[in-house]
Design an enzyme around this catalytic site. Structure first.
Site, mmCIF file in Angstrom:
data_model
loop_
_atom_site.group_PDB
_atom_site.id
_atom_site.type_symbol
_atom_site.label_atom_id
_atom_site.label_comp_id
_atom_site.label_asym_id
_atom_site.label_seq_id
_atom_site.Cartn_x
_atom_site.Cartn_y
_atom_site.Cartn_z
ATOM 1 N NE ARG A 146 -15.672 -11.714 38.556
ATOM 2 C CZ ARG A 146 -15.005 -12.742 39.056
ATOM 3 N NH1 ARG A 146 -14.201 -13.447 38.289
ATOM 4 N NH2 ARG A 146 -15.102 -13.064 40.341
ATOM 5 C CE LYS A 164 -1.163 -17.051 38.446
ATOM 6 N NZ LYS A 164 -1.584 -16.419 39.732
ATOM 7 C CD GLU A 218 -11.455 -22.764 36.253
ATOM 8 O OE1 GLU A 218 -11.703 -21.591 35.894
ATOM 9 O OE2 GLU A 218 -11.323 -23.076 37.443
ATOM 10 C CG ASP A 219 -10.467 -18.239 35.433
ATOM 11 O OD1 ASP A 219 -10.288 -19.411 35.838
ATOM 12 O OD2 ASP A 219 -10.728 -17.298 36.208
ATOM 13 C CG ASP A 250 -12.075 -11.720 40.786
ATOM 14 O OD1 ASP A 250 -11.709 -12.873 40.481
ATOM 15 O OD2 ASP A 250 -12.350 -11.376 41.963
ATOM 16 C CG ASP A 252 -2.686 -20.189 41.096
ATOM 17 O OD1 ASP A 252 -1.477 -20.303 40.916
ATOM 18 O OD2 ASP A 252 -3.165 -19.458 41.977
ATOM 19 N N GLY A 289 -14.906 -16.779 36.784
ATOM 20 C CA GLY A 289 -13.727 -16.382 36.006
ATOM 21 C C GLY A 289 -13.743 -16.740 34.534
ATOM 22 C CG PHE A 325 -3.118 -11.367 41.269
ATOM 23 C CD1 PHE A 325 -3.705 -12.491 41.828
ATOM 24 C CD2 PHE A 325 -3.907 -10.263 41.001
ATOM 25 C CE1 PHE A 325 -5.066 -12.518 42.119
ATOM 26 C CE2 PHE A 325 -5.270 -10.270 41.295
ATOM 27 C CZ PHE A 325 -5.845 -11.401 41.853
ATOM 28 C CB VAL A 326 -3.338 -12.319 35.289
ATOM 29 C CG1 VAL A 326 -1.886 -12.404 34.878
ATOM 30 C CG2 VAL A 326 -3.897 -13.711 35.547
HETATM 31 P P1 IMP Z 1 -6.397 -23.081 41.564
HETATM 32 O O1 IMP Z 1 -7.437 -23.951 42.230
HETATM 33 O O2 IMP Z 1 -5.338 -22.661 42.532
HETATM 34 O O3 IMP Z 1 -5.814 -23.717 40.325
HETATM 35 O O4 IMP Z 1 -7.072 -21.729 41.189
HETATM 36 C C1 IMP Z 1 -7.993 -21.617 40.233
HETATM 37 C C2 IMP Z 1 -8.830 -20.367 40.407
HETATM 38 O O5 IMP Z 1 -8.171 -19.311 41.160
HETATM 39 C C3 IMP Z 1 -9.084 -19.822 39.045
HETATM 40 O O6 IMP Z 1 -10.246 -20.390 38.499
HETATM 41 C C4 IMP Z 1 -9.195 -18.331 39.288
HETATM 42 O O7 IMP Z 1 -10.549 -17.984 39.494
HETATM 43 C C5 IMP Z 1 -8.363 -18.067 40.525
HETATM 44 N N1 IMP Z 1 -7.046 -17.483 40.183
HETATM 45 C C6 IMP Z 1 -5.856 -18.112 40.131
HETATM 46 N N2 IMP Z 1 -4.857 -17.273 39.780
HETATM 47 C C7 IMP Z 1 -5.444 -16.068 39.589
HETATM 48 C C8 IMP Z 1 -4.926 -14.772 39.183
HETATM 49 O O8 IMP Z 1 -3.736 -14.557 38.914
HETATM 50 N N3 IMP Z 1 -5.851 -13.777 39.102
HETATM 51 C C9 IMP Z 1 -7.180 -13.959 39.369
HETATM 52 N N4 IMP Z 1 -7.690 -15.142 39.742
HETATM 53 C C10 IMP Z 1 -6.833 -16.192 39.854
HETATM 54 MG MG MG Z 2 -12.013 -19.577 38.074
#
Ligand code: IMP
Ligand code: MG
Length: 178
Positions: free
Chosen positions: A167, A133, A100-101, A161, A104, A45, A154-155
């Site tokens: 992407r 987020k 990181e992208d 992706d 969440d 990402g 959801f982006v």
């Molecule tokens: P986390 O571990 O829940 O914080 O999620 C992190 C990973 O989930 C990110 O590095 C993204 O690759 C993916 N992710 C979280 N939200 C989104 C979204 O809205 N769109 C696409 N990928 C997401």
């Molecule tokens: Mg990621």
């Protein structure tokens, strides 16, 4: 692929993203003051963000790439972080910048920060995420640097992706959650 590109709504334009990256780079250049940095891009990402960001960083810098996955094919986090490839050089006494992208739930970020602490005594460890987020957070993790706060959308695009697609978009778009 059941999301069509024409259904995407633009959340951040290419121009907004690039301007924000310049701002973040300015902060990072001021923080590191010319010290050596290891920039760690979290694939897949963060690929677009990391490669654009480092181009505006002016300190001596090495790039590393690690690959994690936490999302399956769904809209929401699986809650489980899978370290697909996390081979890294010796980061003891180094300045580490994790790129990181999006944060969440924060589980991926927490996994990475714990991984760093368990394996290395770094000089510094900073976490930089293009998107934050916040409303979805399940940990107490906050990025040290971030680009934009977003709500529970959801982006896709600019590295992010949906089932591996989108992407390559230059902008960040969103779809309404089902
Ligand atoms: P986390 O571990 O829940 O914080 O999620 C992190 C990973 O989930 C990110 O590095 C993204 O690759 C993916 N992710 C979280 N939200 C989104 C979204 O809205 N769109 C696409 N990928 C997401
Ligand atoms: Mg990621």
């Amino acid at each position: 692929m059941d999301i069509k590109v024409e259904d995407l709504k633009v959340l951040f334009t290419e121009k907004q993203i690039q301007a924000k990256i310049k701002e973040i780079a300015k902060e990072l250049n001021a923080f590191y003051k010319g010290e050596d940095v290891y920039a760690i891009c979290v694939l897949k990402g963060a690929v677009m963000f990391a490669t654009d960001l480092v181009k505006s960083l002016d300190m001596p810098l090495k790039m590393e790439f690690i690959r994690l996955s936490s999302y399956g094919t769904a809209f929401s986090s699986t809650g489980k972080v899978n370290a697909v490839d996390i081979s890294l050089p010796d980061l003891n006494d180094k300045n580490v910048l994790i790129i990181e992208d999006i944060i969440d739930t924060g589980l991926t970020a927490k996994f990475l920060i714990d991984f760093m602490h368990c394996n290395f005594k770094t000089k510094s460890t900073k976490f930089c995420s293009l998107l934050d987020k916040k409303v979805c957070r399940k940990t107490d993790i906050e990025p040290d640097y971030y680009g934009f706060h977003i709500d529970d959308k959801f982006v896709v695009g600019y590295g992010l992706d949906y089932e591996g697609y989108y992407r390559n978009l230059r902008y960040i778009g969103y779809v309404e959650a089902k």
